[in-house]
Design an enzyme around this catalytic site. Structure first.
Site: not given
Ligand SMILES: *Cc1c(COP(=O)(O)O)cnc(C)c1O
Length: 488
Positions: A110
């Site tokens: 993120k």
């Molecule tokens: C948010 C997240 C995901 C999923 O990503 P999306 O964009 O919501 O599909 C996968 N792995 C981790 C570690 C995340 O923080």
């Protein structure tokens, strides 16, 4: 490029407005028809830097930012915040590749978007100020705090459930630095935090705007300003593999993506639309496999049990960014998407028509891993491929093994295994000795000692950082806390 809602074309706006507003007034998500005709000269990007690729893509998708503004945003987003020289290194895992998206300030993918969103927001402002309000169950909160740290004219307030986050997550938030960041623990659970934030948006937005000239906004994953920065690393991974001779330009690559809210994988679709030679985009789910079922049957049904897994960031039953994909798969038919979303709201399910289903299947494939299978995948990756992966990445690793199309496979690795040290450790080595009293650091240290992998500095340093945020509020006190933060 004009943006409008997935559910209607009544309001058209530029990308700056879309970034500031986040969500459309009718509940839809901002999309642009023009992306279907847009393209980027991908081949020319194969010897460019990450930042140069950002610039080339943003120039197309965020075309109401000036060159100067884009350069300002790019220069502030990543520099000095990542542990590795390449922001997103691509490394080998067996006969596949890992795209490592976890070397940023909070050791999770993120960061890739949340380092950029605040820059894009601050350049979209026209004199007013913004307060970001976010409820978090743990992970997003820290990535947002870090991204917005010292952003110009923007403050951030994060609410998390008191006593209900891990010790490491608590420290990540309680030690957050920056003159514009605020954190409150709420006596309640995550839903209470989320409901509380929604209530503040619903009842106080106008009052706060009038009294303080401050707009309330959120940083959630449906914002265009979070989506667009994620397009870059699909191109970057391709570039790295071309550079080292693993593929030739034009070869198709499959990307396997640990998926929750569908933001990450949708960015891969955008990269494909812009001209990147993408083979299949493969959705990897955990036991909350609502998306896998949808891509197998055409029926999306959230009426099912919510399962707590070891990959909590994918524990989602309503995958909000899917709405954008439905828009494109239906040939940009807003009325059709509005109808599906109405069904989802009223019945908790919808079914797509055959043309839309076929289009989705042309682009995507899918699979999922149970909790047990994720643990086995972590162990297998370590024992056979000598790679340490986290439980989210493990879902994708398991699915990649099942779905070979003949193309080379890139697995998006979304979190450092040290963020989930207990589950990673136990999957490979079994219970830790003295585990009854072991805290998050004990698991990180044990995992590091047994695997020889280094604990990311940002996590290791939490042990000695000053606790800066000690406020604990009742659910009823959340609004007052926000006002206090706005008044400074
Ligand atoms: C948010 C997240 C995901 C999923 O990503 P999306 O964009 O919501 O599909 C996968 N792995 C981790 C570690 C995340 O923080």
């Amino acid at each position: 490029m004009q943006y409008h809602s997935t559910r209607s074309r009544q309001v058209l706006c530029g990308s700056k407005d879309a970034v500031l507003k986040g969500l459309c007034p009718d509940g839809g998500l901002f999309v642009s028809d023009e992306i279907l005709k847009a393209s980027v000269d991908m081949k020319s990007l194969m010897d460019k830097s990450y930042e140069e690729i950002v610039y080339a893509v943003f120039k197309v998708l965020l075309d109401d930012y000036t060159d100067e503004e884009l350069k300002y945003c790019i220069s502030r987003a990543y520099k000095g915040k990542f542990e590795t020289e390449d922001l997103t290194p691509v490394t080998g895992i067996g006969d596949k590749y890992l795209l490592e998206l976890y070397h940023g300030p909070t050791s999770a993918f993120k960061d890739m978007a949340l380092c950029m969103l605040p820059q894009l927001m601050s350049k979209a402002l026209k004199g007013e100020k913004v307060m970001i309000l976010t409820a978090t169950s743990g992970d997003t909160g820290k990535a947002a705090l870090s991204g917005f740290q010292d952003a110009e004219n923007i403050g951030i307030t994060v609410y998390y459930p008191y006593g209900k986050v891990s010790d490491i997550q608590y420290l990540q938030m309680a030690t957050a630095e920056g003159g514009n960041v605020h954190v409150a623990a709420v006596r309640g659970n995550f839903d209470d935090c989320q409901t509380g934030v929604k209530k503040i948006f619903g009842t106080m937005t106008e009052e706060i705007k009038n009294k303080y000239n401050v707009s309330l906004s959120s940083a959630n994953s449906i914002n265009v300003g979070r989506l667009v920065p994620q397009v870059i690393y699909y191109i970057e991974a391709y570039k790295q593999l071309v550079k080292r001779g693993a593929i030739s330009y034009g070869d198709k690559l499959d990307y396997i993506v640990p998926t929750g809210n569908f933001g990450d994988i949708l960015a891969g679709y955008y990269a494909k639309l812009l001209g990147l030679p993408v083979g299949k985009l493969i959705v990897a789910s955990n036991e909350n496999n609502v998306l896998t079922d949808f891509l197998k049957t055409g029926v999306y049904d959230k009426n099912r049990d919510f399962i707590k897994t070891i990959s909590p960031s994918m524990d989602i039953l309503v995958s909000s960014n899917l709405e954008r994909m439905l828009f494109y798969a239906s040939g940009c038919d807003c009325d059709y998407v509005a109808g599906l979303m109405k069904d989802l709201n009223e019945k908790g399910r919808f079914e797509v028509k055959p043309e839309v289903f076929d289009k989705l299947r042309e682009v995507f494939d899918c699979g999922y891993a149970t909790n047990e299978e994720s643990k086995q995948a972590i162990a297998k990756a370590f024992n056979e491929d000598h790679r340490l992966i986290d439980p989210h990445t493990a879902c994708a690793y398991k699915v990649a093994e099942e779905l070979h199309t003949g193309n080379k496979q890139v697995i998006l690795s979304t979190a450092s295994p040290f963020k989930f040290a207990k589950d990673a450790y136990e999957s490979i080595f079994g219970a830790l000795e003295g585990s009854a009293s072991a805290d998050g650091f004990a698991y990180m240290e044990a995992l590091s000692a047994k695997t020889g992998e280094k604990i990311p500095e940002a996590l290791a340093s939490l042990k000695t950082k000053e606790i800066r945020h000690k406020d604990v509020v009742d659910i009823d006190g959340m609004a007052d806390f926000a006002v206090k933060c706005i008044e400074g």
